[in-house]
Write an enzyme that holds these catalytic residues in place. Structure first.
Site, PDB file in Angstrom:
ATOM      1  CD  GLU A 198     -14.096   9.797  23.488  1.00 48.38           C
ATOM      2  OE1 GLU A 198     -14.699  10.878  23.534  1.00 48.38           O
ATOM      3  OE2 GLU A 198     -13.596   9.340  22.432  1.00 48.38           O
ATOM      4  CB  CYS A 212      -9.491   0.018  21.211  1.00 44.11           C
ATOM      5  SG  CYS A 212     -10.488   1.500  21.535  1.00 44.11           S
ATOM      6  CB  CYS A 270     -14.460   2.582  15.318  1.00 39.62           C
ATOM      7  SG  CYS A 270     -15.280   1.952  16.789  1.00 39.62           S
ATOM      8  CG  ASP A 288     -13.352   6.152  17.013  1.00 41.42           C
ATOM      9  OD1 ASP A 288     -13.586   4.936  17.074  1.00 41.42           O
ATOM     10  OD2 ASP A 288     -12.914   6.795  17.989  1.00 41.42           O
ATOM     11  CB  SER A 289     -17.204   5.302  19.229  1.00 42.23           C
ATOM     12  OG  SER A 289     -15.933   5.173  19.839  1.00 42.23           O
ATOM     13  CG  HIS A 330     -10.671   5.736  22.104  1.00 45.82           C
ATOM     14  ND1 HIS A 330     -11.543   5.289  21.143  1.00 45.82           N
ATOM     15  CD2 HIS A 330     -11.214   6.871  22.616  1.00 45.82           C
ATOM     16  CE1 HIS A 330     -12.585   6.121  21.074  1.00 45.82           C
ATOM     17  NE2 HIS A 330     -12.407   7.083  21.959  1.00 45.82           N
TER      18      HIS A 330
HETATM   19  N1  DGL Z   1     -12.199   3.473  19.248  1.00 50.55           N
HETATM   20  C1  DGL Z   1     -13.093   2.409  19.176  1.00 50.55           C
HETATM   21  C2  DGL Z   1     -12.440   1.116  18.775  1.00 50.55           C
HETATM   22  O1  DGL Z   1     -11.465   1.145  18.056  1.00 50.55           O
HETATM   23  C3  DGL Z   1     -14.177   2.189  20.174  1.00 50.55           C
HETATM   24  C4  DGL Z   1     -14.160   2.749  21.507  1.00 50.55           C
HETATM   25  C5  DGL Z   1     -15.539   2.689  22.158  1.00 50.55           C
HETATM   26  O2  DGL Z   1     -16.361   3.479  21.752  1.00 50.55           O
HETATM   27  O3  DGL Z   1     -15.745   1.836  23.031  1.00 50.55           O
HETATM   28  O4  DGL Z   1     -12.882   0.055  19.135  1.00 50.55           O
END
Ligand code: DGL
Length: 266
Positions: free
Chosen positions: A151, A183, A72, A9-10, A185
């Protein structure tokens, strides 16, 4: 020796998917990478997201993984097909599993989609949902403030409540009965999102369905690990391990070893 499942993931968002994989497949070892140094990916041009996604994918591939999960949505939307074609191991993303799960739950075919600007712009969820059921009506909404909030480790406080309310108020009039957290997150904000929207809307995250897909693919290929083979999970981050470690401990409730790593473009 058993081979691990790679998850990327990012940043820390993919941990919400890793958690489901650990829960459903407790014999498996996970190797995780979060590109914390370059997070968020959401506002970046797709060419940049693609480049970073490839760097993580190669890093994990070089760890001798047996399967790759792009945990992600933003990266899945721009790079899944390319990586699937290039690699000789199974590669899955999180968008199709999230869409499948939402279709299972909706009764009125009105589905909200929350995501990063990149994911919403890509329309990947709309395509996936309408492929499955053309009558689905979608209500997409970009939530650019959510990832920086998560984050920074602030996913449970009063600031989070305020930002969730400010961002989601337009959804209240849409009559959706299902909402996709598009997302990885966002599940960290799920209690606050559910509290704000009320119990008439089912909130879906793709972790559960993604883990089921991992399980089905590995079972089909005869590659599920036996308990005695299991080694420790490994977690890599390209940035600070402090918040990564805090969230990982809170979310996964595990004693984790976190290693810093540098990718070619870092
Ligand atoms: N967690 C990521 C997603 O599912 C990306 C979050 C990001 O880096 O903007 O899209």
């Amino acid at each position: 020796m058993s081979r691990a499942i790679g998850v990327m993931d990012s940043g820390i968002g993919g941990l919400t998917v890793a958690k489901e994989i650990m829960h459903q497949l407790p014999n498996e070892q996970i190797v995780y990478i979060g590109d914390t140094a370059r997070c968020p990916y959401g506002p970046r041009p797709s060419s940049e997201v693609k480049k970073y996604t490839w760097e993580m994918a190669r890093f994990l591939y070089n760890q001798n993984i047996k399967m790759l999960v792009i945990a992600c949505n933003t990266a899945t939307a721009v790079a899944l097909e390319e990586i699937q074609t290039a690699f000789d191991i199974p590669v899955i993303g999180v968008i199709s599993p999230g869409a499948r799960s939402a279709i299972k739950h909706t009764k009125n075919d009105r589905i909200g989609i929350l995501g990063t600007s990149g994911t919403i712009k890509s329309k990947a969820y709309e395509v996936s949902l309408q492929d499955l059921r053309p009558s689905i009506e979608t209500f997409p909404l970009a939530c650019p403030k959510f990832v920086p909030l998560v984050e920074s480790g602030e996913h449970a406080g009063s600031m989070a409540k305020k930002i969730v309310a400010e961002t989601l108020y337009t959804l209240k009039s849409t009559k959706i009965d299902t909402l996709i957290l598009g997302c990885t997150h966002y599940p960290l904000l799920q209690p606050i999102i559910e509290q704000y929207l009320g119990s008439s809307i089912t909130v879906i995250s793709s972790g559960d369905e993604t883990a089921r897909e991992v399980s089905a693919i590995l079972a089909y290929r005869g590659e599920l690990s036996a308990r005695h083979e299991k080694e420790d999970h490994r977690f890599f981050t390209t940035g600070s391990s402090k918040i990564f470690g805090q969230v990982a401990m809170e979310w996964l409730q595990d004693n984790l070893s976190i290693e810093m790593v540098q990718l070619p473009g870092n």
